[in-house]
Scaffold this motif. Structure first.
Motif, PDB file in Angstrom:
ATOM      1  N   MET A   1       0.837  -1.198   0.000  1.00 31.20           N
ATOM      2  CA  MET A   1       0.000   0.000   0.000  1.00 31.20           C
ATOM      3  C   MET A   1       0.874   1.252   0.000  1.00 31.20           C
ATOM      4  N   SER A   2       0.305   2.331  -0.421  1.00 30.51           N
ATOM      5  CA  SER A   2       1.029   3.602  -0.520  1.00 30.51           C
ATOM      6  C   SER A   2       0.965   4.381   0.785  1.00 30.51           C
ATOM      7  N   GLN A   3       1.901   5.297   0.918  1.00 33.57           N
ATOM      8  CA  GLN A   3       1.914   6.237   2.040  1.00 33.57           C
ATOM      9  C   GLN A   3       1.640   7.619   1.465  1.00 33.57           C
ATOM     10  N   LEU A   4       0.577   8.261   1.953  1.00 35.21           N
ATOM     11  CA  LEU A   4       0.225   9.600   1.499  1.00 35.21           C
ATOM     12  C   LEU A   4       0.568  10.612   2.580  1.00 35.21           C
ATOM     13  N   CYS A   5       1.102  11.739   2.160  1.00 38.34           N
ATOM     14  CA  CYS A   5       1.409  12.825   3.086  1.00 38.34           C
ATOM     15  C   CYS A   5       0.656  14.070   2.641  1.00 38.34           C
ATOM     16  N   PHE A   6      -0.064  14.664   3.570  1.00 41.26           N
ATOM     17  CA  PHE A   6      -0.787  15.904   3.316  1.00 41.26           C
ATOM     18  C   PHE A   6      -0.132  17.018   4.122  1.00 41.26           C
ATOM     19  N   VAL A   7       0.136  18.138   3.472  1.00 38.03           N
ATOM     20  CA  VAL A   7       0.625  19.328   4.162  1.00 38.03           C
ATOM     21  C   VAL A   7      -0.451  20.389   3.978  1.00 38.03           C
ATOM     22  N   VAL A   8      -1.014  20.854   5.097  1.00 37.88           N
ATOM     23  CA  VAL A   8      -2.074  21.867   5.058  1.00 37.88           C
ATOM     24  C   VAL A   8      -1.512  23.148   5.651  1.00 37.88           C
ATOM     25  N   GLN A   9      -1.503  24.209   4.835  1.00 39.88           N
ATOM     26  CA  GLN A   9      -0.882  25.468   5.237  1.00 39.88           C
ATOM     27  C   GLN A   9      -1.880  26.567   5.586  1.00 39.88           C
ATOM     28  N   THR A  10      -3.144  26.359   5.296  1.00 40.93           N
ATOM     29  CA  THR A  10      -4.128  27.428   5.468  1.00 40.93           C
ATOM     30  C   THR A  10      -5.014  27.181   6.688  1.00 40.93           C
ATOM     31  N   GLY A  11      -5.600  28.247   7.169  1.00 43.23           N
ATOM     32  CA  GLY A  11      -6.453  28.189   8.347  1.00 43.23           C
ATOM     33  C   GLY A  11      -7.680  27.317   8.123  1.00 43.23           C
ATOM     34  N   PRO A  12      -8.192  26.722   9.191  1.00 45.06           N
ATOM     35  CA  PRO A  12      -9.273  25.745   9.070  1.00 45.06           C
ATOM     36  C   PRO A  12     -10.600  26.300   8.581  1.00 45.06           C
ATOM     37  N   TYR A  13     -10.889  27.545   8.825  1.00 42.47           N
ATOM     38  CA  TYR A  13     -12.183  28.079   8.403  1.00 42.47           C
ATOM     39  C   TYR A  13     -12.018  29.225   7.411  1.00 42.47           C
ATOM     40  N   THR A  14     -10.844  29.316   6.810  1.00 44.49           N
ATOM     41  CA  THR A  14     -10.575  30.334   5.805  1.00 44.49           C
ATOM     42  C   THR A  14     -10.704  29.755   4.407  1.00 44.49           C
ATOM     43  N   TYR A  15     -10.178  28.570   4.231  1.00 43.36           N
ATOM     44  CA  TYR A  15     -10.210  27.864   2.952  1.00 43.36           C
ATOM     45  C   TYR A  15     -10.745  26.452   3.197  1.00 43.36           C
ATOM     46  N   GLN A  16     -10.980  25.718   2.145  1.00 39.70           N
ATOM     47  CA  GLN A  16     -11.488  24.357   2.275  1.00 39.70           C
ATOM     48  C   GLN A  16     -10.381  23.322   2.158  1.00 39.70           C
ATOM     49  N   ASN A  17      -9.141  23.739   2.291  1.00 40.50           N
ATOM     50  CA  ASN A  17      -8.013  22.820   2.137  1.00 40.50           C
ATOM     51  C   ASN A  17      -8.051  21.677   3.144  1.00 40.50           C
ATOM     52  N   LEU A  18      -8.409  21.980   4.377  1.00 37.59           N
ATOM     53  CA  LEU A  18      -8.454  20.911   5.377  1.00 37.59           C
ATOM     54  C   LEU A  18      -9.584  19.938   5.077  1.00 37.59           C
ATOM     55  N   ASP A  19     -10.688  20.431   4.560  1.00 37.98           N
ATOM     56  CA  ASP A  19     -11.791  19.550   4.160  1.00 37.98           C
ATOM     57  C   ASP A  19     -11.335  18.592   3.053  1.00 37.98           C
ATOM     58  N   THR A  20     -10.571  19.119   2.109  1.00 40.66           N
ATOM     59  CA  THR A  20     -10.048  18.297   1.019  1.00 40.66           C
ATOM     60  C   THR A  20      -9.108  17.232   1.562  1.00 40.66           C
ATOM     61  N   ALA A  21      -8.185  17.633   2.433  1.00 41.91           N
ATOM     62  CA  ALA A  21      -7.252  16.674   3.042  1.00 41.91           C
ATOM     63  C   ALA A  21      -8.016  15.614   3.824  1.00 41.91           C
ATOM     64  N   TYR A  22      -9.022  16.034   4.572  1.00 38.06           N
ATOM     65  CA  TYR A  22      -9.828  15.096   5.359  1.00 38.06           C
ATOM     66  C   TYR A  22     -10.482  14.051   4.460  1.00 38.06           C
ATOM     67  N   GLY A  23     -11.159  14.498   3.411  1.00 40.81           N
ATOM     68  CA  GLY A  23     -11.858  13.571   2.527  1.00 40.81           C
ATOM     69  C   GLY A  23     -10.915  12.588   1.851  1.00 40.81           C
ATOM     70  N   LEU A  24      -9.797  13.088   1.356  1.00 43.43           N
ATOM     71  CA  LEU A  24      -8.829  12.214   0.689  1.00 43.43           C
ATOM     72  C   LEU A  24      -8.169  11.258   1.689  1.00 43.43           C
ATOM     73  N   ALA A  25      -7.820  11.774   2.867  1.00 40.61           N
ATOM     74  CA  ALA A  25      -7.176  10.939   3.886  1.00 40.61           C
ATOM     75  C   ALA A  25      -8.125   9.852   4.383  1.00 40.61           C
ATOM     76  N   LYS A  26      -9.371  10.210   4.595  1.00 41.48           N
ATOM     77  CA  LYS A  26     -10.359   9.228   5.060  1.00 41.48           C
ATOM     78  C   LYS A  26     -10.531   8.104   4.040  1.00 41.48           C
ATOM     79  N   ALA A  27     -10.598   8.465   2.757  1.00 41.11           N
ATOM     80  CA  ALA A  27     -10.729   7.466   1.703  1.00 41.11           C
ATOM     81  C   ALA A  27      -9.479   6.593   1.617  1.00 41.11           C
TER      82      ALA A  27
END
Length: 117
Positions: A1-27
């Motif tokens: 299996m692969s190892q995925l690394c997410f780096v999130v640089q933006t604030g949690p309620y400013t952009y949807q980057n954390l939502d994107t990381a969450y959805g991809l990481a959960k999957a």
């Protein structure tokens, strides 16, 4: 299996980057892949368990869910300190890290997803 690394640089309620990381990481976790998440710059704010978000979009709880599912979560210590977030304020399963920790995560990763500005 692969190892995925997410780096999130933006604030949690400013952009949807954390939502994107969450959805991809959960999957990815559901399919048996390894996941690491490094919170950097304003992204460290998402690890604050004291955020009392209204409604369904409680990003601290979402990160807690990922940690419980086996994701490695680290937040930049310097970024946290500059924003008044202490390690005691982190969700369970998150640790105070450094750029060395981020470099280790990147070195171990097969895939990097960088969510920034």
């Amino acid at each position: 299996m692969s190892q995925l690394c997410f780096v999130v640089q933006t604030g949690p309620y400013t952009y949807q980057n954390l939502d994107t990381a969450y959805g991809l990481a959960k999957a990815a976790l559901a399919k048996g892949h390894g996941v690491s998440l490094f919170l950097y710059i304003d992204g460290v704010m998402a690890a604050n368990k004291n955020i009392d978000a209204p409604g369904e979009r409680n990003l601290a709880a979402m990160l807690q869910e990922l940690a419980g599912a086996g994701a490695q979560i680290a937040a930049c210590g310097a970024c946290s300190k500059f924003r008044g977030v202490t390690e005691e304020m982190y969700i369970d399963g998150a640790e105070m890290g450094s750029l060395v920790d981020m470099a280790d995560m990147l070195q171990e990763a097969d895939v990097l997803v960088n969510l920034g500005f």
